[in-house]
Design a protein around this motif. Structure first.
Motif: not given
Length: 413
Positions: A295-297, A322-330, A384-397
């Motif tokens: 969803a973040t991707g 992107p709005g359609a995926f925001l609620t899924v992310v949260v 840029a903000g969304a890319a930062f979020a995805l990068a950290l989630l991938l790092a958390a794994g």
């Protein structure tokens, strides 16, 4: 086919059944109304600042300070609720917050920018903690875990309404009257919705569960590496939202269409509302972590077309994606928080989750205000903000999925 792959034996609860349960409609409606200032105040503050002779950068800074101070105060207000109950926190906070919003337009002759900054920060600090409060009420209002799951999906999905109705209402009131009127209406709606919740019997009676109170000191450290990475990633999600709000005002000025400052955030939130409702009605397999990352991707991919500097009509359509995926992310982030946080401290963990998104939103608002004169930079900030979020989630794994966690999103403690 194995038995585990079959549908649940009991029928899935409908949103109608959830809303028909005692107090649910009142609590949900009151919370949405009381939280409308979250969607209205940031836009109203920027519009008031620009029409009062201040720059859009200063308006963006004020709006950022309001959101940031509101987010930073979340854990403190959550702790006060644990100690004194919800009504004792909600009502005084709403009264002070509403009074400050009404007073903001009076600052021109009596202190100018300095006094306005003080009022905005104080207003943010005193926003009622309705979101965390509502989530704390669900177990007592809806003992059935299936109904609680549907209520959480409905609760999370309908939050998009705050950012549909709120910005549109502010834009309409500002165009027809004045941003000061928009601030006054914001204040009235905030106190009315908060009173509806705070005077409701479940809220008046609510206290922390004995086990939560008894074990409050068993885990002095809430943070784990996984939770830190999760909350840090959510600052990127908030950053994208905050940057979009200021970018919308810039688009309105650039194209000389004042209503765009409300229409663009409303289109984003319409996507969030519809996406959340669809997500809540589906039966999902696989791990919650996998859904969160996917969803973040998708949230990131939805912002990329803005880099081509779309016009008003194309931008209105684009931001709904992107709005359609925001609620899924949260929603997935809340489930992940529930599985990672100590059992006795989930409410505090929710407050930190809210703070993370709010802090990111404040940072995005402030930076977007500074870059308002650079269209490409402003359009790139949400991605840029969304890319930062995805990068950290991938790092958390895999850290985000504790061992022995059921794969379905219906997991509850």
């Amino acid at each position: 086919m194995s038995l585990t792959a079959s549908p649940a034996p009991a029928p899935r609860p409908t949103y109608g059944a959830v809303l028909g349960s005692p107090y649910v409609a009142r609590l949900l409606g009151g919370t949405l109304t009381g939280r409308l200032p979250n969607g209205m105040a940031p836009v109203a503050i920027v519009l008031w600042a620009t029409t009062s002779g201040h720059s859009i950068a200063f308006g963006g800074l004020l709006s950022a300070l309001y959101g940031l101070s509101s987010a930073l105060a979340q854990p403190v207000k959550g702790r006060l609720m644990d100690r004194h109950g919800q009504t004792a926190v909600h009502l005084p906070a709403a009264v002070v917050n509403s009074a400050l919003l009404i007073a903001l337009p009076l600052t021109g002759p009596y202190g100018g920018a300095t006094l306005a900054t003080v009022i905005v920060v104080a207003g943010g600090l005193t926003t009622p903690p309705l979101e965390a409060g509502l989530r704390a009420l669900w177990p007592s209002v809806l003992p059935d875990p299936r109904l609680r799951h549907a209520a959480l999906a409905l609760d999370t999905g309908t939050q998009g309404l705050l950012y549909i109705v709120g910005p549109l209402l502010v834009a309409a009131l500002s165009a027809a009257y004045d941003p000061a009127v928009a601030l006054a209406v914001t204040a009235v709606l905030g106190i009315a919705g908060t009173a509806t919740v705070a005077l409701c019997p479940p809220s008046r009676r609510w206290r922390p569960t004995p086990s939560t109170h008894a074990h409050a000191h068993e885990s002095p450290r809430l943070a784990s590496t996984a939770l830190v990475l999760l909350f840090a990633s959510l600052t990127g999600v908030g950053f994208a939202i905050g940057a979009m709000n200021v970018w919308s005002v810039s688009m309105a000025e650039q194209h000389r269409q004042e209503m765009l400052s409300g229409i663009l955030p409303a289109a984003f939130s319409t996507g969030s509302f519809l996406g959340g409702l669809l997500y809540g009605r589906r039966h999902w397999t696989g791990t919650n972590t996998h859904r969160l990352i996917i969803a973040t991707g998708a949230f990131l991919a939805g912002w990329l077309p803005l880099l081509f500097l779309a016009g008003p009509y194309a931008a209105t359509i684009v931001v709904a994606v992107p709005g359609a995926f925001l609620t899924v992310v949260v929603a997935c982030a809340y489930v992940t928080t529930d599985t990672l946080a100590p059992a006795a401290r989930t409410s505090e963990a929710y407050a930190w989750l809210i703070l993370s998104i709010g802090a990111g939103q404040g940072a995005g608002t402030a930076l977007a205000g500074r870059l308002a004169e650079q269209p490409l930079a402003g359009a790139a900030l949400p991605a840029a903000g969304a890319a930062f979020a995805l990068a950290l989630l991938l790092a958390a794994g895999r850290r985000l999925t504790p061992p022995n966690t059921p794969p379905l999103s219906h997991h509850h403690r």
